[in-house]
Design a protein around this motif. Structure first.
Motif, mmCIF file in Angstrom:
data_model
loop_
_atom_site.group_PDB
_atom_site.id
_atom_site.type_symbol
_atom_site.label_atom_id
_atom_site.label_comp_id
_atom_site.label_asym_id
_atom_site.label_seq_id
_atom_site.Cartn_x
_atom_site.Cartn_y
_atom_site.Cartn_z
ATOM 1 N N ALA A 35 22.290 52.980 60.319
ATOM 2 C CA ALA A 35 21.398 53.768 59.130
ATOM 3 C C ALA A 35 22.071 53.913 58.076
ATOM 4 O O ALA A 35 22.997 54.758 57.907
ATOM 5 N N GLU A 36 22.297 52.999 56.889
ATOM 6 C CA GLU A 36 23.099 52.533 55.989
ATOM 7 C C GLU A 36 22.174 53.137 55.299
ATOM 8 O O GLU A 36 20.675 53.244 55.234
ATOM 9 N N PRO A 37 23.039 54.165 53.851
ATOM 10 C CA PRO A 37 22.270 55.328 52.717
ATOM 11 C C PRO A 37 22.357 53.476 51.637
ATOM 12 O O PRO A 37 22.923 52.923 51.434
ATOM 13 N N SER A 38 20.751 53.124 51.206
ATOM 14 C CA SER A 38 20.790 52.319 50.367
ATOM 15 C C SER A 38 20.907 52.079 49.363
ATOM 16 O O SER A 38 21.076 51.393 48.532
ATOM 17 N N LEU A 39 22.036 53.047 48.754
ATOM 18 C CA LEU A 39 22.124 53.563 47.060
ATOM 19 C C LEU A 39 23.805 55.081 47.050
ATOM 20 O O LEU A 39 23.752 54.904 47.950
ATOM 21 N N ARG A 40 23.929 53.847 45.907
ATOM 22 C CA ARG A 40 24.920 54.712 45.507
ATOM 23 C C ARG A 40 25.392 55.266 44.346
ATOM 24 O O ARG A 40 25.110 54.211 43.138
ATOM 25 N N THR A 41 25.691 56.027 43.919
ATOM 26 C CA THR A 41 26.011 56.283 42.473
ATOM 27 C C THR A 41 27.158 55.900 41.922
ATOM 28 O O THR A 41 27.680 54.629 42.111
ATOM 29 N N ALA A 42 27.121 56.060 40.447
ATOM 30 C CA ALA A 42 28.451 55.245 39.698
ATOM 31 C C ALA A 42 29.765 55.284 40.438
ATOM 32 O O ALA A 42 30.324 54.867 40.202
ATOM 33 N N ALA A 43 30.153 56.306 40.678
ATOM 34 C CA ALA A 43 30.944 57.330 41.474
ATOM 35 C C ALA A 43 31.230 56.693 42.227
ATOM 36 O O ALA A 43 32.308 57.068 43.523
ATOM 37 N N GLY A 44 30.239 55.920 43.443
ATOM 38 C CA GLY A 44 29.851 55.089 44.670
ATOM 39 C C GLY A 44 29.758 56.666 45.910
ATOM 40 O O GLY A 44 30.141 55.872 46.637
ATOM 41 N N TYR A 45 29.321 57.449 45.458
ATOM 42 C CA TYR A 45 28.690 59.226 46.539
ATOM 43 C C TYR A 45 27.398 57.572 46.988
ATOM 44 O O TYR A 45 26.556 57.182 46.454
ATOM 45 N N ARG A 46 27.306 58.518 48.554
ATOM 46 C CA ARG A 46 26.326 57.425 48.951
ATOM 47 C C ARG A 46 25.345 58.878 48.875
ATOM 48 O O ARG A 46 24.897 59.649 48.529
ATOM 49 N N LEU A 47 23.910 57.558 48.536
ATOM 50 C CA LEU A 47 22.750 58.541 48.758
ATOM 51 C C LEU A 47 21.660 57.709 49.671
ATOM 52 O O LEU A 47 22.062 56.037 49.711
ATOM 53 N N TYR A 48 21.157 59.010 49.865
ATOM 54 C CA TYR A 48 19.755 58.065 51.027
ATOM 55 C C TYR A 48 18.602 58.266 50.628
ATOM 56 O O TYR A 48 17.725 58.975 49.959
ATOM 57 N N THR A 49 17.713 56.986 50.063
ATOM 58 C CA THR A 49 16.352 57.259 50.255
ATOM 59 C C THR A 49 15.273 57.413 50.775
ATOM 60 O O THR A 49 15.307 58.134 52.328
ATOM 61 N N ALA A 50 14.178 57.778 50.520
ATOM 62 C CA ALA A 50 12.703 58.087 51.871
ATOM 63 C C ALA A 50 12.605 57.443 52.828
ATOM 64 O O ALA A 50 12.682 57.577 54.230
#
Length: 267
Positions: A35-50
């Motif tokens: 279960a991988e987060p699809s996005l990352r911020t410019a600072a490299g933090y993981r972000l989970y989409t819907a």
């Protein structure tokens, strides 16, 4: 992995709080590709989409019913996986665990009852197995007197696993021993003799049905047989004078093992 603004998804901490999953688990599922987060911020933090959250919900559901992570991956990603078959197999395992837990619960109930009652037999069963002279109030009296001792706990542990047949075997062994003691006294078996010592050892073996009996404890028990009116009446009912004779053979055996019967204590 695409970059996004913070508002495009949820951070690991936010997902952890929302779904009740530890951050460590989310990191692990990410590392193994479950279960991988699809996005990352410019600072490299993981972000989970819907969509990521929807997959996480499915992972959590399957994990809660007991599927392993590899099996969850197959259910989610392998179109060839027989999902109903996998769930039926898991249902069978759950049923087995439920049955084991039920048996464990029954065993715990019996152990609790044994600690509180001593004998897990009805009054009628006690009379049938232990004889008409048996008083069904004796186990409760014994617990009131000895309930805080290691010996009562050991007795309860043994009693919890016994039913009427097992107790009948114990009662038969006690009856056979009483008869052998009476016959030996009638035959003039002398304290300290091999025959007398064998009977002393047999008594310890039979008594181990209740709890382990050391030689010093046996000396104290034989003293009680002679001095306690109830015990004395029982043994003297087998043979007049048997309680006193039994104490003599126990004392003689104890001396042979370096124990002074006059100073022996319950240990």
């Amino acid at each position: 992995m695409p970059e996004a603004m913070e508002t495009d998804g949820l951070t690991v901490g936010q997902v952890s709080a929302r779904l009740g999953v530890t951050v460590r688990a989310l990191h692990h599922w990410d590392e193994i590709g479950l279960a991988e987060p699809s996005l990352r911020t410019a600072a490299g933090y993981r972000l989970y989409t819907a969509a990521d959250l929807a997959r996480l919900h499915r992972v959590i559901v399957y994990r809660e019913i007991g599927l392993g992570l590899d099996r969850i991956r197959a259910v989610l990603d392998d179109s060839a996986t027989d999902v109903p078959g996998a769930l039926r197999a898991q249902r069978a395992q759950v049923a087995e665990r439920i049955d084991r837990l039920r048996r464990l619960g029954d065993g715990l109930d019996r152990m609790i009852d044994a600690h509180e009652r001593g004998l897990l037999l009805t009054a009628e069963q006690q009379a049938a197995i232990l004889g008409p002279d048996w008083n069904p109030d004796w186990p409760a009296q014994a617990r009131a007197r000895y309930g805080d001792t290691p010996q009562w706990r050991q007795f309860a542990e043994r009693a919890a696993s016994r039913g009427p047949q097992e107790w009948q075997a114990v009662a038969d062994a006690v009856t056979d021993l009483d008869r052998a003691l009476g016959d030996a006294m009638d035959a003039g078996v002398a304290p300290g003799s091999q025959a007398a010592n064998q009977l002393v050892e047999r008594h310890r073996e039979v008594f181990a049905s209740y709890f382990p009996l050391t030689r010093r404890m046996q000396v104290c028990l034989a003293r009680g047989y002679e001095n306690d009116p109830g015990f004395a009446a029982h043994y003297d009912g087998v043979r007049p004078g048997l309680a006193g004779w039994f104490r003599k053979i126990v004392d003689a055996s104890a001396r042979a093992h370096g124990i002074d019967p006059d100073t022996a204590t319950w240990e």
